[in-house]
Scaffold this active site. Structure first.
Site, PDB file in Angstrom:
ATOM      1  N   GLY A  11       0.830  -1.206   0.000  1.00 39.13           N
ATOM      2  CA  GLY A  11       0.000   0.000   0.000  1.00 39.13           C
ATOM      3  C   GLY A  11       0.863   1.254   0.000  1.00 39.13           C
ATOM      4  O   GLY A  11       1.881   1.302   0.683  1.00 39.13           O
ATOM      5  N   ARG A  72       0.847  -5.056  -5.132  1.00 39.64           N
ATOM      6  CA  ARG A  72       0.997  -6.229  -4.268  1.00 39.64           C
ATOM      7  C   ARG A  72       1.201  -7.389  -5.244  1.00 39.64           C
ATOM      8  O   ARG A  72       0.313  -7.683  -6.035  1.00 39.64           O
ATOM      9  CB  ARG A  72      -0.245  -6.428  -3.412  1.00 39.64           C
ATOM     10  CG  ARG A  72      -0.574  -5.206  -2.527  1.00 39.64           C
ATOM     11  CD  ARG A  72      -1.624  -5.535  -1.498  1.00 39.64           C
ATOM     12  NE  ARG A  72      -2.168  -4.352  -0.848  1.00 39.64           N
ATOM     13  CZ  ARG A  72      -1.629  -3.757   0.226  1.00 39.64           C
ATOM     14  NH1 ARG A  72      -0.528  -4.228   0.742  1.00 39.64           N
ATOM     15  NH2 ARG A  72      -2.199  -2.697   0.767  1.00 39.64           N
ATOM     16  N   ASP A 103       4.954  -4.740   5.862  1.00 37.97           N
ATOM     17  CA  ASP A 103       5.312  -6.086   6.285  1.00 37.97           C
ATOM     18  C   ASP A 103       5.582  -7.062   5.130  1.00 37.97           C
ATOM     19  O   ASP A 103       6.635  -7.715   5.092  1.00 37.97           O
ATOM     20  CB  ASP A 103       4.147  -6.588   7.164  1.00 37.97           C
ATOM     21  CG  ASP A 103       4.533  -7.826   7.898  1.00 37.97           C
ATOM     22  OD1 ASP A 103       5.726  -7.967   8.226  1.00 37.97           O
ATOM     23  OD2 ASP A 103       3.659  -8.679   8.141  1.00 37.97           O
ATOM     24  N   THR A 125       4.375   2.657   5.595  1.00 35.60           N
ATOM     25  CA  THR A 125       3.002   2.157   5.719  1.00 35.60           C
ATOM     26  C   THR A 125       2.242   3.012   6.717  1.00 35.60           C
ATOM     27  O   THR A 125       2.782   3.364   7.767  1.00 35.60           O
ATOM     28  CB  THR A 125       2.951   0.675   6.173  1.00 35.60           C
ATOM     29  OG1 THR A 125       1.614   0.374   6.626  1.00 35.60           O
ATOM     30  CG2 THR A 125       3.905   0.362   7.299  1.00 35.60           C
ATOM     31  N   ASP A 127      -0.054   2.020   8.469  1.00 35.60           N
ATOM     32  CA  ASP A 127      -0.538   1.177   9.572  1.00 35.60           C
ATOM     33  C   ASP A 127       0.315   1.276  10.842  1.00 35.60           C
ATOM     34  O   ASP A 127      -0.172   0.978  11.931  1.00 35.60           O
ATOM     35  CB  ASP A 127      -0.593  -0.296   9.139  1.00 35.60           C
ATOM     36  CG  ASP A 127      -1.539  -0.524   7.971  1.00 35.60           C
ATOM     37  OD1 ASP A 127      -2.482   0.272   7.815  1.00 35.60           O
ATOM     38  OD2 ASP A 127      -1.331  -1.491   7.223  1.00 35.60           O
ATOM     39  N   ASP A 129       2.503  -0.745  11.754  1.00 31.31           N
ATOM     40  CA  ASP A 129       2.391  -2.065  12.366  1.00 31.31           C
ATOM     41  C   ASP A 129       3.716  -2.778  12.587  1.00 31.31           C
ATOM     42  O   ASP A 129       3.757  -4.002  12.696  1.00 31.31           O
ATOM     43  CB  ASP A 129       1.416  -2.946  11.562  1.00 31.31           C
ATOM     44  CG  ASP A 129       1.778  -3.028  10.086  1.00 31.31           C
ATOM     45  OD1 ASP A 129       2.689  -2.304   9.634  1.00 31.31           O
ATOM     46  OD2 ASP A 129       1.139  -3.817   9.370  1.00 31.31           O
ATOM     47  N   ARG A 171      -5.042  -2.312   9.226  1.00 33.50           N
ATOM     48  CA  ARG A 171      -4.946  -3.756   8.986  1.00 33.50           C
ATOM     49  C   ARG A 171      -5.150  -4.495  10.313  1.00 33.50           C
ATOM     50  O   ARG A 171      -6.238  -4.427  10.846  1.00 33.50           O
ATOM     51  CB  ARG A 171      -3.587  -4.106   8.371  1.00 33.50           C
ATOM     52  CG  ARG A 171      -3.611  -5.388   7.569  1.00 33.50           C
ATOM     53  CD  ARG A 171      -2.262  -5.621   6.930  1.00 33.50           C
ATOM     54  NE  ARG A 171      -2.068  -4.854   5.741  1.00 33.50           N
ATOM     55  CZ  ARG A 171      -2.355  -5.274   4.514  1.00 33.50           C
ATOM     56  NH1 ARG A 171      -2.841  -6.470   4.341  1.00 33.50           N
ATOM     57  NH2 ARG A 171      -2.145  -4.530   3.472  1.00 33.50           N
TER      58      ARG A 171
HETATM   59  O1  F6P Z   1      -1.431  -1.343   4.583  1.00 32.54           O
HETATM   60  C1  F6P Z   1      -2.093  -0.152   4.312  1.00 32.54           C
HETATM   61  C2  F6P Z   1      -3.559  -0.405   4.116  1.00 32.54           C
HETATM   62  O2  F6P Z   1      -4.185   0.807   3.773  1.00 32.54           O
HETATM   63  C3  F6P Z   1      -4.281  -1.077   5.273  1.00 32.54           C
HETATM   64  O3  F6P Z   1      -4.581  -0.170   6.288  1.00 32.54           O
HETATM   65  C4  F6P Z   1      -5.479  -1.667   4.579  1.00 32.54           C
HETATM   66  O4  F6P Z   1      -5.984  -2.773   5.300  1.00 32.54           O
HETATM   67  C5  F6P Z   1      -4.905  -2.097   3.269  1.00 32.54           C
HETATM   68  O5  F6P Z   1      -3.757  -1.306   3.042  1.00 32.54           O
HETATM   69  C6  F6P Z   1      -5.821  -1.958   2.089  1.00 32.54           C
HETATM   70  O6  F6P Z   1      -5.174  -2.565   1.040  1.00 32.54           O
HETATM   71  P1  F6P Z   1      -5.570  -2.453  -0.490  1.00 32.54           P
HETATM   72  O7  F6P Z   1      -5.016  -1.179  -0.989  1.00 32.54           O
HETATM   73  O8  F6P Z   1      -4.891  -3.631  -1.115  1.00 32.54           O
HETATM   74  O9  F6P Z   1      -7.050  -2.519  -0.530  1.00 32.54           O
END
Ligand code: F6P
Length: 320
Positions: A11, A72, A103, A125, A127, A129, A171
Protein backbone atom coordinates in the site's frame (compact mmCIF):
# COMPACT_ATOMS: atom_id res chain seq x y z
CA UNK A 1 30.37 1.81 -10.37
CA UNK A 2 27.68 0.84 -7.85
CA UNK A 3 24.11 0.88 -9.04
CA UNK A 4 21.16 1.19 -6.69
CA UNK A 5 17.61 0.06 -7.47
CA UNK A 6 14.71 1.51 -5.53
CA UNK A 7 11.10 0.37 -5.38
CA UNK A 8 7.94 1.02 -3.40
CA UNK A 9 5.75 -1.95 -2.61
CA UNK A 10 2.41 -2.76 -0.96
CA UNK A 11 0.00 0.00 0.00
CA UNK A 12 1.26 3.50 -0.76
CA UNK A 13 1.94 5.89 2.10
CA UNK A 14 2.42 9.67 2.21
CA UNK A 15 6.13 10.35 2.50
CA UNK A 16 7.26 7.59 0.16
CA UNK A 17 8.25 10.24 -2.39
CA UNK A 18 10.33 12.10 0.18
CA UNK A 19 12.14 8.82 0.91
CA UNK A 20 12.75 8.20 -2.81
CA UNK A 21 14.15 11.72 -3.16
CA UNK A 22 16.44 11.21 -0.16
CA UNK A 23 17.78 7.92 -1.48
CA UNK A 24 18.45 9.29 -4.97
CA UNK A 25 20.25 12.40 -3.67
CA UNK A 26 22.26 10.48 -1.05
CA UNK A 27 23.28 7.93 -3.69
CA UNK A 28 24.30 10.63 -6.16
CA UNK A 29 26.55 12.15 -3.51
CA UNK A 30 28.32 8.82 -3.21
CA UNK A 31 28.63 8.45 -6.99
CA UNK A 32 26.03 5.73 -7.10
CA UNK A 33 23.65 5.63 -10.03
CA UNK A 34 19.99 5.11 -9.07
CA UNK A 35 17.49 3.07 -11.05
CA UNK A 36 13.79 3.51 -10.34
CA UNK A 37 11.86 0.24 -10.41
CA UNK A 38 8.25 1.02 -11.32
CA UNK A 39 5.32 -0.91 -9.85
CA UNK A 40 6.96 -2.69 -6.92
CA UNK A 41 8.23 -6.28 -7.16
CA UNK A 42 6.01 -6.88 -10.19
CA UNK A 43 7.77 -4.04 -12.00
CA UNK A 44 11.11 -5.61 -11.08
CA UNK A 45 10.11 -8.97 -12.53
CA UNK A 46 8.77 -7.20 -15.65
CA UNK A 47 11.99 -5.13 -16.08
CA UNK A 48 10.09 -1.89 -15.66
CA UNK A 49 13.28 -0.05 -14.72
CA UNK A 50 14.59 3.39 -15.63
CA UNK A 51 17.32 5.71 -14.53
CA UNK A 52 16.32 8.10 -11.73
CA UNK A 53 18.32 11.30 -11.36
CA UNK A 54 18.15 14.05 -8.72
CA UNK A 55 16.25 16.11 -11.34
CA UNK A 56 13.58 13.40 -11.54
CA UNK A 57 12.99 13.61 -7.81
CA UNK A 58 13.15 17.36 -7.47
CA UNK A 59 10.05 18.92 -5.85
CA UNK A 60 8.37 15.61 -5.04
CA UNK A 61 8.75 15.61 -1.23
CA UNK A 62 5.35 17.26 -0.74
CA UNK A 63 3.49 14.84 -3.01
CA UNK A 64 1.39 11.97 -1.67
CA UNK A 65 1.42 8.51 -3.26
CA UNK A 66 4.56 7.23 -4.91
CA UNK A 67 6.06 8.39 -8.21
CA UNK A 68 7.38 4.85 -8.65
CA UNK A 69 3.89 3.37 -8.33
CA UNK A 70 3.33 0.25 -6.30
CA UNK A 71 1.66 -3.14 -6.30
CA UNK A 72 1.00 -6.23 -4.27
CA UNK A 73 2.78 -8.92 -6.28
CA UNK A 74 1.60 -12.53 -6.10
CA UNK A 75 4.33 -13.81 -8.43
CA UNK A 76 7.01 -12.54 -6.05
CA UNK A 77 5.57 -14.63 -3.23
CA UNK A 78 6.77 -17.73 -5.09
CA UNK A 79 10.43 -18.77 -5.05
CA UNK A 80 10.52 -18.77 -8.86
CA UNK A 81 9.30 -15.14 -8.99
CA UNK A 82 11.99 -14.04 -6.56
CA UNK A 83 14.71 -15.83 -8.53
CA UNK A 84 13.47 -14.08 -11.66
CA UNK A 85 13.68 -10.75 -9.82
CA UNK A 86 17.23 -11.50 -8.69
CA UNK A 87 18.21 -12.30 -12.29
CA UNK A 88 16.73 -8.99 -13.51
CA UNK A 89 18.77 -7.09 -10.92
CA UNK A 90 21.90 -8.82 -12.17
CA UNK A 91 21.00 -8.13 -15.78
CA UNK A 92 20.67 -4.39 -15.02
CA UNK A 93 23.90 -4.39 -12.99
CA UNK A 94 22.02 -3.34 -9.84
CA UNK A 95 24.02 -4.35 -6.79
CA UNK A 96 22.14 -2.35 -4.13
CA UNK A 97 18.38 -2.42 -3.53
CA UNK A 98 16.18 -0.21 -1.35
CA UNK A 99 12.63 -1.44 -0.68
CA UNK A 100 10.11 1.00 0.78
CA UNK A 101 6.99 -0.71 2.10
CA UNK A 102 5.30 -2.60 4.89
CA UNK A 103 5.31 -6.09 6.28
CA UNK A 104 4.80 -8.07 3.07
CA UNK A 105 7.40 -5.95 1.26
CA UNK A 106 9.92 -6.57 4.03
CA UNK A 107 9.31 -10.32 3.87
CA UNK A 108 10.12 -10.16 0.16
CA UNK A 109 13.21 -8.03 0.83
CA UNK A 110 14.45 -10.50 3.42
CA UNK A 111 14.07 -13.35 0.92
CA UNK A 112 16.03 -11.39 -1.70
CA UNK A 113 18.74 -10.80 0.90
CA UNK A 114 18.92 -14.60 1.35
CA UNK A 115 19.42 -14.90 -2.41
CA UNK A 116 22.52 -12.72 -2.08
CA UNK A 117 21.03 -9.31 -2.97
CA UNK A 118 22.24 -6.33 -0.92
CA UNK A 119 19.00 -4.91 0.32
CA UNK A 120 17.78 -2.42 2.93
CA UNK A 121 14.14 -1.87 3.89
CA UNK A 122 12.52 1.46 4.73
CA UNK A 123 9.18 1.19 6.60
CA UNK A 124 6.52 2.95 4.53
CA UNK A 125 3.00 2.16 5.72
CA UNK A 126 0.20 4.15 7.30
CA UNK A 127 -0.54 1.18 9.57
CA UNK A 128 2.52 1.67 11.83
CA UNK A 129 2.39 -2.06 12.37
CA UNK A 130 6.08 -2.59 13.10
CA UNK A 131 6.89 -2.42 16.79
CA UNK A 132 10.66 -2.25 16.17
CA UNK A 133 10.26 1.36 15.04
CA UNK A 134 8.29 4.09 16.80
CA UNK A 135 6.98 5.34 13.46
CA UNK A 136 6.72 4.20 9.87
CA UNK A 137 6.53 6.70 7.03
CA UNK A 138 2.93 7.75 6.36
CA UNK A 139 1.49 7.07 9.78
CA UNK A 140 1.65 10.66 11.00
CA UNK A 141 -0.03 12.01 7.86
CA UNK A 142 -2.79 9.38 7.97
CA UNK A 143 -3.32 10.10 11.65
CA UNK A 144 -3.77 13.79 10.92
CA UNK A 145 -6.17 13.02 8.07
CA UNK A 146 -8.22 10.92 10.48
CA UNK A 147 -8.15 13.69 13.07
CA UNK A 148 -9.42 16.19 10.55
CA UNK A 149 -12.35 13.87 9.76
CA UNK A 150 -13.02 13.13 13.43
CA UNK A 151 -13.06 16.78 14.26
CA UNK A 152 -15.75 17.44 11.65
CA UNK A 153 -17.81 14.46 12.76
CA UNK A 154 -17.53 15.63 16.39
CA UNK A 155 -19.03 19.02 15.51
CA UNK A 156 -22.18 17.54 14.10
CA UNK A 157 -22.36 14.76 16.73
CA UNK A 158 -22.31 17.40 19.45
CA UNK A 159 -25.03 19.46 17.79
CA UNK A 160 -27.32 16.44 17.42
CA UNK A 161 -26.29 14.45 20.51
CA UNK A 162 -25.30 11.52 18.29
CA UNK A 163 -23.04 8.56 18.72
CA UNK A 164 -20.83 7.69 15.73
CA UNK A 165 -18.77 4.60 15.02
CA UNK A 166 -15.68 5.51 13.00
CA UNK A 167 -13.74 2.75 11.28
CA UNK A 168 -10.10 3.50 10.55
CA UNK A 169 -7.44 1.55 8.68
CA UNK A 170 -4.52 -0.24 10.29
CA UNK A 171 -4.95 -3.76 8.99
CA UNK A 172 -4.34 -5.84 12.15
CA UNK A 173 -2.70 -3.05 14.14
CA UNK A 174 -4.48 -0.69 16.53
CA UNK A 175 -2.07 2.26 16.28
CA UNK A 176 -4.16 4.46 13.97
CA UNK A 177 -7.26 3.87 16.12
CA UNK A 178 -5.44 4.34 19.42
CA UNK A 179 -3.56 7.50 18.47
CA UNK A 180 -6.60 9.03 16.79
CA UNK A 181 -8.79 8.27 19.80
CA UNK A 182 -6.20 9.85 22.08
CA UNK A 183 -5.76 12.96 19.98
CA UNK A 184 -9.37 13.15 18.81
CA UNK A 185 -11.08 12.60 22.17
CA UNK A 186 -12.64 9.25 21.27
CA UNK A 187 -14.72 7.81 24.08
CA UNK A 188 -14.69 4.11 23.19
CA UNK A 189 -12.00 2.28 21.30
CA UNK A 190 -11.76 -1.26 20.07
CA UNK A 191 -8.56 -2.50 18.44
CA UNK A 192 -7.26 -5.95 17.49
CA UNK A 193 -5.00 -5.88 20.54
CA UNK A 194 -8.01 -5.25 22.83
CA UNK A 195 -11.15 -6.18 21.02
CA UNK A 196 -14.41 -5.28 22.79
CA UNK A 197 -17.50 -7.39 22.23
CA UNK A 198 -20.81 -5.73 21.25
CA UNK A 199 -22.22 -5.95 24.78
CA UNK A 200 -19.16 -4.27 26.31
CA UNK A 201 -19.41 -1.46 23.77
CA UNK A 202 -23.12 -1.06 24.61
CA UNK A 203 -22.50 -0.96 28.34
CA UNK A 204 -19.73 1.64 27.87
CA UNK A 205 -22.06 3.84 25.81
CA UNK A 206 -24.84 3.29 28.33
CA UNK A 207 -22.72 4.43 31.26
CA UNK A 208 -21.67 7.57 29.38
CA UNK A 209 -25.26 8.34 28.48
CA UNK A 210 -26.31 7.77 32.08
CA UNK A 211 -23.81 10.42 33.14
CA UNK A 212 -25.25 12.89 30.60
CA UNK A 213 -22.85 12.39 27.67
CA UNK A 214 -24.79 11.71 24.49
CA UNK A 215 -22.31 12.43 21.68
CA UNK A 216 -19.99 9.46 21.95
CA UNK A 217 -17.28 8.54 19.49
CA UNK A 218 -16.49 4.86 19.03
CA UNK A 219 -13.26 4.31 17.11
CA UNK A 220 -12.58 0.85 15.74
CA UNK A 221 -9.87 -0.72 13.63
CA UNK A 222 -10.99 -2.14 10.27
CA UNK A 223 -11.51 -5.87 9.70
CA UNK A 224 -12.81 -6.51 13.22
CA UNK A 225 -16.55 -6.22 12.83
CA UNK A 226 -19.26 -5.50 10.34
CA UNK A 227 -19.79 -1.85 11.27
CA UNK A 228 -23.46 -1.88 10.19
CA UNK A 229 -24.13 -4.93 12.33
CA UNK A 230 -22.56 -3.18 15.31
CA UNK A 231 -24.66 -0.06 14.67
CA UNK A 232 -27.88 -2.10 14.55
CA UNK A 233 -26.95 -3.97 17.71
CA UNK A 234 -26.35 -0.77 19.66
CA UNK A 235 -29.50 0.85 18.31
CA UNK A 236 -31.63 -2.12 19.31
CA UNK A 237 -30.12 -2.53 22.75
CA UNK A 238 -29.93 1.11 23.77
CA UNK A 239 -32.78 2.54 21.70
CA UNK A 240 -30.58 5.30 20.25
CA UNK A 241 -29.76 6.09 16.66
CA UNK A 242 -26.12 5.60 15.71
CA UNK A 243 -24.12 6.97 12.79
CA UNK A 244 -21.32 5.13 11.02
CA UNK A 245 -18.36 6.40 9.05
CA UNK A 246 -15.77 4.26 7.29
CA UNK A 247 -12.96 6.67 6.48
CA UNK A 248 -11.43 4.47 3.77
CA UNK A 249 -8.80 5.54 1.28
CA UNK A 250 -8.67 9.22 2.16
CA UNK A 251 -6.36 7.93 4.90
CA UNK A 252 -3.79 6.79 2.35
CA UNK A 253 -3.48 9.95 0.27
CA UNK A 254 -2.53 13.56 0.70
CA UNK A 255 0.56 15.67 1.05
CA UNK A 256 2.82 14.21 3.75
CA UNK A 257 3.17 15.99 7.07
CA UNK A 258 6.44 17.70 7.96
CA UNK A 259 7.12 14.83 10.36
CA UNK A 260 6.76 12.22 7.61
CA UNK A 261 8.90 14.18 5.15
CA UNK A 262 11.70 14.56 7.67
CA UNK A 263 11.44 10.95 8.83
CA UNK A 264 11.54 9.78 5.20
CA UNK A 265 14.58 11.95 4.48
CA UNK A 266 16.47 10.63 7.49
CA UNK A 267 15.62 7.02 6.73
CA UNK A 268 16.46 7.36 3.04
CA UNK A 269 19.92 8.74 3.74
CA UNK A 270 20.54 6.05 6.36
CA UNK A 271 19.55 3.28 3.92
CA UNK A 272 22.17 4.44 1.40
CA UNK A 273 24.79 4.77 4.14
CA UNK A 274 24.16 1.21 5.32
CA UNK A 275 24.47 -0.21 1.82
CA UNK A 276 27.74 1.59 1.13
CA UNK A 277 29.09 0.41 4.48
CA UNK A 278 28.49 -3.16 3.35
CA UNK A 279 25.32 -3.95 5.28
CA UNK A 280 22.39 -5.90 3.89
CA UNK A 281 19.23 -7.56 5.18
CA UNK A 282 18.42 -4.65 7.49
CA UNK A 283 15.41 -2.42 8.03
CA UNK A 284 15.85 1.15 9.19
CA UNK A 285 13.64 2.60 11.89
CA UNK A 286 13.41 5.32 14.49
CA UNK A 287 13.67 4.88 18.26
CA UNK A 288 13.95 7.75 20.76
CA UNK A 289 14.42 10.08 17.79
CA UNK A 290 17.50 8.19 16.59
CA UNK A 291 17.62 6.41 13.24
CA UNK A 292 18.33 2.76 13.95
CA UNK A 293 18.52 -0.47 12.00
CA UNK A 294 17.49 -4.04 12.75
CA UNK A 295 17.67 -7.35 10.84
CA UNK A 296 14.72 -7.73 8.47
CA UNK A 297 14.15 -11.19 9.90
CA UNK A 298 13.56 -9.67 13.36
CA UNK A 299 11.17 -6.85 12.51
CA UNK A 300 8.17 -8.76 13.81
CA UNK A 301 9.80 -10.19 16.91
CA UNK A 302 9.14 -7.08 19.00
CA UNK A 303 5.73 -6.80 20.63
CA UNK A 304 3.50 -3.75 20.81
CA UNK A 305 2.74 -2.32 24.22
CA UNK A 306 -0.58 -0.45 24.44
CA UNK A 307 -0.73 -0.45 28.21
CA UNK A 308 0.01 3.25 28.78
CA UNK A 309 -2.04 4.57 25.84
CA UNK A 310 -5.13 2.48 26.59
CA UNK A 311 -4.83 3.48 30.25
CA UNK A 312 -4.89 7.14 29.19
CA UNK A 313 -7.95 6.53 27.02
CA UNK A 314 -9.74 4.85 29.91
CA UNK A 315 -8.90 7.83 32.13
CA UNK A 316 -10.14 10.40 29.63
CA UNK A 317 -13.40 8.65 28.92
CA UNK A 318 -14.84 8.77 32.43
CA UNK A 319 -17.63 11.27 32.84
CA UNK A 320 -19.35 10.53 36.10
O1 F6P B 1 -1.43 -1.34 4.58
C1 F6P B 1 -2.09 -0.15 4.31
C2 F6P B 1 -3.56 -0.41 4.12
O2 F6P B 1 -4.19 0.81 3.77
C3 F6P B 1 -4.28 -1.08 5.27
O3 F6P B 1 -4.58 -0.17 6.29
C4 F6P B 1 -5.48 -1.67 4.58
O4 F6P B 1 -5.98 -2.77 5.30
C5 F6P B 1 -4.90 -2.10 3.27
O5 F6P B 1 -3.76 -1.31 3.04
C6 F6P B 1 -5.82 -1.96 2.09
O6 F6P B 1 -5.17 -2.57 1.04
P1 F6P B 1 -5.57 -2.45 -0.49
O7 F6P B 1 -5.02 -1.18 -0.99
O8 F6P B 1 -4.89 -3.63 -1.11
O9 F6P B 1 -7.05 -2.52 -0.53
Amino acid sequence: MNKLGILTSGGDAPGMNAAIRAVVIAAQQKNIETMGIKGGYQGLINRNIDRLTPFDVDRIADKGGTILKTSRCLEFMEEEGRKKAARVLEEFGINFLVVIGGDGSFKGAEKLHRLGINVIGIPGTIDNDFAYTDYSIGFDTALNTILDAISKIKDTDFSHDKTTIIEVMGRYCGDLATYSALAGEGEIISIPERKLDFDTICSQIHSKMASGKHDNLIIITEKMYDIEELKKYIEKRLQVSVRTSILGFIQRGGSPSAFDRILASRMGVKAVELLTEGYSGLAVGIKENKIISIELENVNNIRFDYHEKLGLLDTFSIFN
